[in-house]
Write an enzyme that holds these catalytic residues in place. Sequence first.
Site, PDB file in Angstrom:
ATOM      1  N   CYS A   1     -19.949 -54.078  62.754  1.00  0.00           N
ATOM      2  CA  CYS A   1     -19.686 -53.007  63.728  1.00  0.00           C
ATOM      3  C   CYS A   1     -20.687 -51.871  63.511  1.00  0.00           C
ATOM      4  O   CYS A   1     -20.815 -51.354  62.393  1.00  0.00           O
ATOM      5  CB  CYS A   1     -18.256 -52.501  63.562  1.00  0.00           C
ATOM      6  SG  CYS A   1     -17.922 -50.915  64.350  1.00  0.00           S
TER       7      CYS A   1
ATOM      8  N   PHE B   1     -20.545 -48.759  64.388  1.00  0.00           N
ATOM      9  CA  PHE B   1     -19.887 -47.512  63.995  1.00  0.00           C
ATOM     10  C   PHE B   1     -19.493 -47.543  62.516  1.00  0.00           C
ATOM     11  O   PHE B   1     -19.597 -46.532  61.820  1.00  0.00           O
ATOM     12  CB  PHE B   1     -18.668 -47.263  64.883  1.00  0.00           C
ATOM     13  CG  PHE B   1     -19.007 -47.106  66.335  1.00  0.00           C
ATOM     14  CD1 PHE B   1     -19.600 -45.949  66.803  1.00  0.00           C
ATOM     15  CD2 PHE B   1     -18.743 -48.126  67.246  1.00  0.00           C
ATOM     16  CE1 PHE B   1     -19.930 -45.788  68.137  1.00  0.00           C
ATOM     17  CE2 PHE B   1     -19.067 -47.983  68.589  1.00  0.00           C
ATOM     18  CZ  PHE B   1     -19.667 -46.819  69.028  1.00  0.00           C
ATOM     19  N   CYS B   2     -19.049 -48.694  62.041  1.00  0.00           N
ATOM     20  CA  CYS B   2     -18.751 -48.835  60.613  1.00  0.00           C
ATOM     21  C   CYS B   2     -20.024 -48.736  59.785  1.00  0.00           C
ATOM     22  O   CYS B   2     -20.027 -48.151  58.692  1.00  0.00           O
ATOM     23  CB  CYS B   2     -18.054 -50.169  60.351  1.00  0.00           C
ATOM     24  SG  CYS B   2     -16.481 -50.372  61.217  1.00  0.00           S
TER      25      CYS B   2
ATOM     26  N   TYR C   1     -15.229 -53.589  60.211  1.00  0.00           N
ATOM     27  CA  TYR C   1     -15.904 -54.854  60.483  1.00  0.00           C
ATOM     28  C   TYR C   1     -17.346 -54.650  60.005  1.00  0.00           C
ATOM     29  O   TYR C   1     -17.989 -53.673  60.392  1.00  0.00           O
ATOM     30  CB  TYR C   1     -15.933 -55.207  61.974  1.00  0.00           C
ATOM     31  CG  TYR C   1     -14.607 -55.186  62.694  1.00  0.00           C
ATOM     32  CD1 TYR C   1     -13.446 -55.643  62.086  1.00  0.00           C
ATOM     33  CD2 TYR C   1     -14.528 -54.712  64.010  1.00  0.00           C
ATOM     34  CE1 TYR C   1     -12.242 -55.636  62.771  1.00  0.00           C
ATOM     35  CE2 TYR C   1     -13.339 -54.709  64.692  1.00  0.00           C
ATOM     36  CZ  TYR C   1     -12.189 -55.159  64.083  1.00  0.00           C
ATOM     37  OH  TYR C   1     -11.002 -55.150  64.761  1.00  0.00           O
TER      38      TYR C   1
END
Length: 389
Positions: free
Chosen positions: A124, A126-127, A121
């Site tokens: 996101c 973390f992404c 995503y």
Amino acid sequence: MGVYVKSKMAAACVRRLGKVGRLVLDSPACRTVKCHALLPRNSLNGPRRAYGTGTEGFTSRPLRNFSTQLRSARVLGCAFLLGGGMGLYQTIKLTFQRHLAEEEEKSAAASGEVKLTLYQYKTCPFCSKVRAFLDFHGFQYEIVEVNPVMRKEIKWSSYRKVPILMVNESIQLNDSSVIISTLKTFLISREKTIPQILECYPEMKSTNDSGKEVTEFNNKYWIMVGGTEEEKLYPEKGSRKEEIKWRKWADDWLVHLISPNVYRTPNEALASFDYIVREGKFSTFEGFFAKYVGAGAMWIISKRLKNRHNLQNDVRLDLYKAANDWVAAVGKNRKFMGGEAPNLADLAVFGVLRVMEGLEAFDDMMENTKIKPWYKRMEKATHHKEPQQ
């Protein structure tokens, strides 16, 4: 579970099945050379017929029982041997697949052509961490934007979270910190393959306080190097521990400040979801629903998150403090925590904060903290490269 682990399990099954099959076929019931020892000793003069004395088409009861036992034992033994044979086939197949994957990976690494596909995503944090790492190290990678509602783009995976990074279309890396640690280790220790490195980060399942099963990965903040490689990567005393500490801080604290700040008010929540829908992969209906219903829901949820993480009534103050704590940790004499170049902690913090760009919370943080010079240096270091779509 890696191919190597599966091959070991298959080999163990082969040994067990083969051993059982041999024991069955070596049992007295299957050793026909001693069949007479298993038969009752009937007298030829008695009323019952003995072995071989019956008329054509007649079999005595003891012989019928023995024949049935013999056939059953042979069938059982053959079944175990067949299972062992199938297991042997699977063992050879999995071992060959592992060897082929490693050879392809070595060949790709030698030519500098490692094919990476990131399932993500865009908004996101973390992404965003993974993208910051890939951009800084100059990796070429493709992005697959995942629909956050249906997630059909990752329906093939038993791991249902993002980010997921596929390497050469055959090796799956899960969890942002595992992805970063694995690739960093691979860049330094080229004699190790990615499957070999991945075994250093075993997957562990547990149940949290809410009774929900969670997946964690051991050692995920560690770069698996030692000796001269470690000295080259961490020349300053204590720099390895410092990097691990602040990577964990980004995951365990900084990331939890994002939602309460970007959904702080109804207007901020609506602006945030307008950005999420614009940058994400939604159908027209999903986008409309997410923007208006999701914004209202997240504004309410953000209040709960504030209480869960013991944030102040004005959550901006926690964001400001976190930004200034990071700047203080970097210090005045370093451009980055990594010195002249960003280390993994720099990339993690930058990746988390970057998802707020264009929102009110980001502008307030830049205006009211000392983080802006460091952040601008990080932008330049990562170049904001646009990966292949």
